[in-house]
Enzyme design. Structure first.
Site, short mmCIF file in Angstrom:
data_model
loop_
_atom_site.label_atom_id
_atom_site.label_comp_id
_atom_site.label_asym_id
_atom_site.label_seq_id
_atom_site.Cartn_x
_atom_site.Cartn_y
_atom_site.Cartn_z
N THR A 117 0.81 -1.21 0.00
CA THR A 117 0.00 0.00 0.00
C THR A 117 0.84 1.27 0.00
O THR A 117 1.95 1.28 0.56
CB THR A 117 -0.90 0.00 1.25
OG1 THR A 117 -1.52 1.28 1.38
CG2 THR A 117 -0.11 -0.27 2.51
N TYR A 141 -1.96 0.09 10.03
CA TYR A 141 -2.22 -0.55 8.73
C TYR A 141 -0.96 -0.52 7.86
O TYR A 141 -0.52 -1.55 7.34
CB TYR A 141 -3.38 0.16 8.02
CG TYR A 141 -3.55 -0.28 6.59
CD1 TYR A 141 -4.01 -1.56 6.30
CD2 TYR A 141 -3.22 0.56 5.53
CE1 TYR A 141 -4.15 -1.98 4.99
CE2 TYR A 141 -3.36 0.14 4.22
CZ TYR A 141 -3.82 -1.13 3.96
OH TYR A 141 -3.94 -1.56 2.66
N1 UFG Z 1 -12.81 11.28 2.54
C1 UFG Z 1 -13.81 12.19 2.81
N2 UFG Z 1 -15.07 11.70 3.03
C2 UFG Z 1 -15.37 10.38 3.01
C3 UFG Z 1 -14.34 9.45 2.73
C4 UFG Z 1 -13.06 9.94 2.50
O1 UFG Z 1 -13.59 13.40 2.86
O2 UFG Z 1 -16.53 10.01 3.23
C5 UFG Z 1 -11.46 11.77 2.26
C6 UFG Z 1 -10.42 11.28 3.24
O3 UFG Z 1 -10.37 12.07 4.38
C7 UFG Z 1 -9.15 11.35 2.38
C8 UFG Z 1 -9.66 11.04 0.97
O4 UFG Z 1 -11.06 11.27 1.00
O5 UFG Z 1 -8.67 12.65 2.41
C9 UFG Z 1 -9.41 9.63 0.56
O6 UFG Z 1 -9.85 8.77 1.60
P1 UFG Z 1 -10.09 7.20 1.41
O7 UFG Z 1 -10.63 6.69 2.70
O8 UFG Z 1 -10.87 6.96 0.18
O9 UFG Z 1 -8.65 6.65 1.13
P2 UFG Z 1 -7.27 6.83 1.93
O10 UFG Z 1 -6.44 7.75 1.11
O11 UFG Z 1 -7.48 7.19 3.35
O12 UFG Z 1 -6.71 5.37 1.97
C10 UFG Z 1 -6.61 4.60 0.81
C11 UFG Z 1 -6.81 3.15 1.17
C12 UFG Z 1 -5.68 2.63 1.97
C13 UFG Z 1 -4.37 2.97 1.34
C14 UFG Z 1 -4.29 4.42 1.01
C15 UFG Z 1 -3.04 4.70 0.26
O13 UFG Z 1 -8.00 3.02 1.92
O14 UFG Z 1 -5.83 1.24 2.09
O15 UFG Z 1 -5.38 4.80 0.21
O16 UFG Z 1 -2.93 6.04 -0.07
F1 UFG Z 1 -3.39 2.67 2.18
#
Ligand code: UFG
Length: 326
Positions: A117, A141
């Site tokens: 990841t 994670y």
């Molecule tokens: N976000 C929102 N509202 C939501 C969901 C997400 O504003 O309802 C924002 C989050 O705060 C973040 C962005 O959208 O800023 C992306 O969030 P995600 O949860 O879609 O993804 P992440 O970047 O947190 O994490 C993902 C995967 C992980 C991986 C990571 C690597 O879930 O498994 O990308 O960058 F490790």
């Protein structure tokens, strides 16, 4: 010889199964169905319900099906959950992966592909990140996955296993033919939650933080279509079978979109203006993670087919509607 796909009933794993089947490659799926669904595995594929940490079971599968390659997807994947349940993450993602690797080594498996990841980079200061950017995860994670990378690198040296480490950026979308997609209940990923809001599965959604040092104040991510990601695995497998040495590869397109870019795109593609509230930052979110994306293209000749946010969103929405109709 069939390839063993752990987590093949899950989101990314089920796309992998379809990709390999389309090229005539036999596959066996091992999944405990804790977050996966048997209905996402095509009926002509052998699905074994079991634990990747059960070395006896995995050893028997490898022997009885003459497995020579393992694609390891089975894992827990929600970063905020790993903050509150780190030991659960280390058990599932690290300890059980260790047992799986041991069973693979003892069973004479040649090639191993590991789902890692972008979370291993943590809050990297220089963007975009390349595979040379030092790993410095900020969540259990990310650490649970980085430890498996280290185990594999040691296993390569000690036992001659060939292993490819694929670091996924933000995986999204669904099978363009609508055969599988992300069905995780209580999903937290942005494109999934926005698609649920657009199709009425939830009343609206929140933007977590608008004061980041980015052009519109919301976080920037490098979104990759799940089918392009699956194809990268197939190319990696062929590369290793042809004698190529495994390495670390970032899986991303190499450009980012903000949370607001994504929400606007989901509203535009769906034609639905769902409610959005603006709330506090979510713990552990780095402002920006974007990859160079160059090594995957150069080493494997990977050419993405769906490098377009509207297409990713359209496929995610189509799957959401399919699920709602079930
Ligand atoms: N976000 C929102 N509202 C939501 C969901 C997400 O504003 O309802 C924002 C989050 O705060 C973040 C962005 O959208 O800023 C992306 O969030 P995600 O949860 O879609 O993804 P992440 O970047 O947190 O994490 C993902 C995967 C992980 C991986 C990571 C690597 O879930 O498994 O990308 O960058 F490790």
């Amino acid at each position: 010889m069939p390839t063993l796909i752990t987590g093949g009933a899950g989101y990314i794993g089920s796309h992998m199964v379809l990709d390999l089947l389309a090229t005539g490659e036999p596959v066996i799926v091992l999944d405990d169905l804790s977050t996966g669904f048997a209905r996402l595995v095509p009926p002509n594929v052998t699905l074994i319900r079991g634990d990747i940490g059960d070395t006896g079971l995995v050893g028997t599968i490898i022997k009885s099906h003459a497995i020579d390659a393992v694609l390891h997807f089975a894992a827990k994947i929600v970063v905020p959950d790993s903050m509150t349940d780190p030991l659960g993450y280390y058990l599932n993602n690290t300890s059980k992966a260790r047992n799986l690797i041991e069973a693979a080594v003892n069973g004479g498996v040649k090639d191993f592909i590991f789902s890692s990841t972008a979370a291993v980079y943590g809050e990297a200061r220089d963007m975009p990140v390349s595979e040379e950017t030092p790993a410095s995860p900020v969540s259990p994670y990310g650490r649970s996955k980085l430890m498996v990378e280290w185990m594999l690198q040691d296993a390569i040296r000690a036992y001659g296993l060939n292993a490819m480490i694929l670091r996924y950026f933000n995986v999204a979308g669904a099978d363009p033919e609508g055969r599988t997609g992300q069905s995780t209940p209580r999903a937290t990923h942005l494109i999934k939650t926005a698609s649920e809001a657009a199709t009425g599965k939830r009343d609206g959604m929140s933007v977590f933080g608008t004061d980041y040092p980015t052009p519109d104040g919301t976080c920037i991510r490098d979104y990759i279509h799940v089918s392009d990601l699956a194809r990268a695995h197939r190319l990696a497998l062929h590369y290793m079978r042809a004698g190529g040495q495994g390495t670390v590869l970032n899986c991303a397109y190499g450009h980012g979109y903000s949370v607001m870019d994504v929400i606007k795109t989901v509203k535009r593609v769906s034609g639905i203006d769902f409610p959005v509230t603006f709330t506090e930052r979510r713990a552990g979110d780095p402002p920006e993670i974007v990859a160079t994306g160059a090594k995957l293209r150069t080493l494997l000749g990977w050419v993405p087919a769906y490098d377009d946010l509207e297409t990713i969103v359209a496929h995610a929405l189509a799957w959401e509607r399919h699920e709602a109709a079930m």
